[in-house]
Each structure stands twice: as C-alpha cells, then as structure tokens.
Design a protein around this motif. Structure first.
Motif, PDB file in Angstrom:
ATOM      1  N   ARG A  83       0.816  -1.215   0.000  1.00 11.07           N
ATOM      2  CA  ARG A  83       0.000   0.000   0.000  1.00 11.07           C
ATOM      3  C   ARG A  83       0.848   1.262   0.000  1.00 11.07           C
TER       4      ARG A  83
ATOM      5  N   GLN B  76      -6.138   4.850  -6.402  1.00 12.11           N
ATOM      6  CA  GLN B  76      -6.943   3.668  -6.095  1.00 12.11           C
ATOM      7  C   GLN B  76      -7.826   3.279  -7.281  1.00 12.11           C
TER       8      GLN B  76
ATOM      9  N   ARG C 239      -3.206  -3.929  -4.591  1.00 13.91           N
ATOM     10  CA  ARG C 239      -2.555  -2.933  -3.743  1.00 13.91           C
ATOM     11  C   ARG C 239      -3.515  -1.782  -3.431  1.00 13.91           C
ATOM     12  N   ARG C 240      -3.235  -1.089  -2.335  1.00 12.49           N
ATOM     13  CA  ARG C 240      -4.175  -0.077  -1.857  1.00 12.49           C
ATOM     14  C   ARG C 240      -3.533   1.292  -1.732  1.00 12.49           C
TER      15      ARG C 240
ATOM     16  N   GLY D  16      -9.508   0.260   0.034  1.00 18.59           N
ATOM     17  CA  GLY D  16      -8.782   1.256  -0.730  1.00 18.59           C
ATOM     18  C   GLY D  16      -9.475   2.595  -0.697  1.00 18.59           C
TER      19      GLY D  16
END
Length: 294
Positions: free
Chosen positions: A134, A181, A191-192, A246
C-alpha cells in the motif's frame, strides 16, 4: 469504524516488512518511523538532510536506513527511485511544508504543491513497481478549505495566499489517493492507496510562515488545542497496518478531528470529485514527466 482505544502498542508484528517514510527526521515522520521500527519493520528514512536523518535514526531502536530525498527536486526523486532495489511493503508519503512564503521548487512548481503533491506523485509512481502492499499519503483537515485551479496551480495569475496554497496541496493529496486507487482497481491490482491526517499535532510544521503574528497564533494553538506528535502519528500508523478498504481516509475521532484516536473519517465533496482527480492526475503526469507503472 471507531477505534477509541487503538494506539501504537496495537501495531501488529512487522518483522520482515520494509516501509519507506518521507520526512522521517522530525515530527510526525520521526514518530511514525520510530514506532514502525519498534514493531519490527525495516524503516527507510527518506530525508532531504541526511545528517539530520542520521541523528534521527540514532534515536530509533530497530532496523533503519537513511537515504537522501528532496521532494522539491525531481532529479533527487529519480535518483532515489533509480537507486532502489527490492520490495517496499509500504510507502508513507508524510513529508510536507505548510503555509510558507511564495517560492518555487527546482522544477518551477509552486513550493507547497511541488513538495506536498508533485513530489510525492512522482515518487509513488516511480517506486510503484517495487511496492507490494500500500501507499499511505498524509493529508490535512485543511483540504476542506482547498480548491484546485488546474489553470493556475503555480499561482502565476492569482495573488499568492500561503494558507490557500497549502489547502490546495492537501486537497491534491486526497485527489491523488482517490485516483491512484481507481487506477489500481481498473486493472484488478490488489494494492491499496490510503490517506490519513493527524488532526492538529504540535510539530515544527507550523513555524515557517515568515509571518510573526501567524506563527505566534499557531504556537498558541499548539499549546491550547494540539495533541502530541505521538497521537498525531496514530492515523498514519493505523492506515499503514490495518486491513482497510482502498481510498480510506483515517483521522482522529474526537474534537472536530483535531484530537483523538484513529478512525475512518470523511472527506470534502471537492476531495471526492473523480473527474477533477483524473484531470489533476493528467496534469501531474505532464508536469513531472512521470506516469503510472503497474
């Protein structure tokens, strides 16, 4: 989601994880780096002044490394990214300047937007191939007073207002988080991109306006209203470590979000504008010469 008792002692075990924290030599960044290292993470202090960074690292127990990074200089950002190898679990876009007199970065950007937004925009996109989990970007309540003028981001036509320029940069942080995002979701990337704000935390961030009356007023606010950096860093630490959706935005849970423990908070309508977020992204790509790499 309310977490009225959550604090740094609740950080999960982070051994084996690598976290890059920009602006980690003082204030909120130093606390963030210290607590993540205490939890077992390998922490990279990405700082403009490596001598101060080394002094800060000596105050941290755990696995740390200091690397030079000047967010007001795209060449420095590229050197940092080009010199990186291996994975980064989390990038914390923490560094920033606040309500400073007018000036420009090495690349001609208005100094606050250039450092707070363009610098982190370029850094994130250049490092994204290495990031596994992230990106956490630190914004501010000041985003609520911000407006984005895509035709005059550098205050060439408008009369410069340091507070308005700061608010614009913090609004840009949230729009960047939102659009990143959206782009990750579009390619089903797990992924965030998250954001956090510290409320009003007593740091040296509030003492560089070059306006004695304003600096004095902010010092009074630090004494009367602000919370300690250890509390101000909690929303960032929460966003780094917890399983959140997210585009989540984390801030303090009490007293108009000035103080308190971390919880999910709302953002302004301007910070939720998907069209403006997309346009700002395009402008940022053009201005920095950096594009998303996933």
């Amino acid at each position: 989601m309310t977490n009225s008792q959550w604090n740094a002692a609740d950080l999960p075990e982070m051994k084996g994880r690598t976290v890059v924290v920009t602006g980690a030599n003082s204030g909120l960044g130093l606390v963030t780096a210290r607590e993540l290292a205490r939890a077992g993470a390998r922490v990279i202090l990405a700082v403009r002044d490596t001598a101060r960074g080394e002094q800060a690292a000596r105050r941290i127990e755990g696995d740390t490394e200091v690397r030079e990074l000047d967010l007001a200089d795209l060449a420095s950002i590229r050197r940092f990214a080009d010199g990186w190898s291996g994975d980064i679990d989390v990038l914390v876009n923490n560094a920033g300047i606040m309500m400073v007199p007018f000036g420009t970065t090495a690349d001609g950007f208005e100094r606050q937007l250039g450092t707070n937004h363009f610098g982190h925009f370029a850094l994130t996109n250049l490092l994204l191939p290495h990031i596994t989990d992230r990106v956490v970007t630190v914004s501010s309540q000041a985003h609520r007073r911000g407006t984005i003028d895509l035709t005059d981001l550098d205050w060439q036509r408008r009369r410069y207002n340091p507070a308005a320029a700061y608010s614009q940069s913090k609004l840009a942080n949230l729009l960047f988080t939102l659009e990143l995002q959206r782009r990750l979701d579009a390619v089903r990337d797990s992924r965030r991109s998250l954001a956090a704000h510290p409320g009003w935390a007593a740091t040296n961030l509030q003492s560089h306006s070059a306006q004695p009356v304003l600096d004095f007023a902010m010092r009074l606010g630090n004494k009367a209203i602000a919370q300690e950096p250890e509390m101000g860093a909690l929303p960032t630490l929460f966003a780094v470590s917890q399983d959140l959706p997210g585009a989540s935005y984390v801030g303090p849970d009490g007293f108009y979000e000035y103080r308190g423990h971390p919880t999910l908070v709302g953002r302004s309508a301007a910070a939720s504008d998907l069209e403006v977020a997309a346009e700002l992204w395009k402008v940022s790509e053009s201005r920095t010469g950096v594009s998303l790499r996933v």
